[in-house]
Motif scaffolding. Structure first.
Motif, mmCIF file in Angstrom:
data_model
loop_
_atom_site.group_PDB
_atom_site.id
_atom_site.type_symbol
_atom_site.label_atom_id
_atom_site.label_comp_id
_atom_site.label_asym_id
_atom_site.label_seq_id
_atom_site.Cartn_x
_atom_site.Cartn_y
_atom_site.Cartn_z
ATOM 1 N N THR A 15 121.395 -40.372 62.071
ATOM 2 C CA THR A 15 122.804 -40.113 62.363
ATOM 3 C C THR A 15 122.964 -38.790 63.116
ATOM 4 N N GLY A 16 124.136 -38.622 63.713
ATOM 5 C CA GLY A 16 124.416 -37.377 64.411
ATOM 6 C C GLY A 16 124.386 -36.183 63.470
ATOM 7 N N GLU A 17 124.887 -36.374 62.258
ATOM 8 C CA GLU A 17 124.878 -35.291 61.273
ATOM 9 C C GLU A 17 123.450 -34.896 60.903
ATOM 10 N N LYS A 19 120.762 -35.255 62.735
ATOM 11 C CA LYS A 19 120.155 -34.575 63.892
ATOM 12 C C LYS A 19 120.618 -33.125 63.975
ATOM 13 N N ARG A 20 121.922 -32.911 63.752
ATOM 14 C CA ARG A 20 122.441 -31.541 63.820
ATOM 15 C C ARG A 20 121.835 -30.677 62.715
ATOM 16 N N MET A 135 120.269 -42.328 70.068
ATOM 17 C CA MET A 135 120.968 -43.015 68.986
ATOM 18 C C MET A 135 120.118 -44.072 68.291
#
Length: 259
Positions: A15-17, A19-20, A135
């Protein structure tokens, strides 16, 4: 739990979270950050050795000079001890300088190291990092948080063309180069107590290999997923191999494929 649920449990999409949190500045920046924690311990250890040797040299020389002034004998022993401590001090200083230089090279150094150790180019590592942040990349989460902490095992990364089963071991393989993906039983002996645990073992045609701890459920899920992506890899028909059997695959067995 059906197969799709198992995949989402052990190989969830990144998820983007996530990865961050883990790769906000890039995959190799994360590797650099992790090694920086070890570098602190290296600095503390060799710094203490350097300081101790420095004090020891000062004390030995001062003591030898006092013995000479009073006309005593064996003053040269102090100078010899000071010279020995000086050698250790130089070694400690050299280790500190080498560690500092390596740390200063940053993430680019880790790209070069991973490329060299796995038989690839730095551009391949750049490609892996780009895909890892796409993604469609997946997290390889084979064991729970407690087992990860005990084994020192972080989550792996599975992308369209690459797999990093244990990123902390610098093993990054192209899926097209995988020759083996199988279950391997490992044994840990502490005193008279022997403990067996299960791992997934991967081997690459470039000569690299890596194992990571897994469970009886998570390991087969990863192997089945890889088998679907890479039909020619050898999986041992799902059987659990001994460590010796796994190591033998690096030779003739590495060329096997499932019939």
């Amino acid at each position: 739990m059906d197969n799709s649920d198992k995949i989402e449990r052990y190989l969830p999409k990144m998820t983007g979270e996530y990865k961050r949190k883990h790769y906000g500045q890039g995959v190799f920046a994360r590797m650099h950050k992790n090694t920086a924690k070890v570098s602190v311990l290296v600095y503390l250890f060799f710094g203490a050795v350097l300081a101790g040797c420095g004090y020891g040299m000062w004390w030995c020389i001062r003591r030898s000079m006092e013995i000479q002034r009073t006309g005593g004998e064996d003053a040269e022993i102090g100078y010899i001890m000071a010279a020995v401590l000086g050698v250790f001090a130089l070694i400690a200083l050299a280790c500190l300088i080498i560690s500092a230089v390596r740390h200063a090279r940053g993430p680019e150094r880790w790209k070069a190291v991973c490329a060299k150790e796995n038989g690839y180019t730095v551009e391949d590592m750049n490609d892996f990092e780009r895909q890892a942040l796409d993604m469609d990349s997946r997290v390889i989460s084979l064991v729970g948080a407690v087992a990860k902490a005990i084994a020192g095992q972080e989550d792996g990364i599975l992308t369209r063309d690459y797999i990093a089963l244990r990123l902390e071991d610098k093993n990054i393989f192209k899926l097209a180069d995988l020759t083996v993906a199988c279950l391997v039983e490992q044994n840990l002996k502490v005193g008279a107590v022997r403990t067996a645990y299960l791992t997934v073992g991967l081997q690459s045609r470039t000569g690299g290999g890596v194992v990571a701890e897994c469970t009886k459920e998570s390991g087969p899920v990863l192997i089945a997923y890889l088998k679907e992506r890479c039909p020619d890899i050898y999986t041992g028909d799902g059987k659990v191999l001994s460590r010796n059997e796994y190591l033998q695959l690096r030779g003739e067995g590495q060329k096997k494929t499932n019939a």
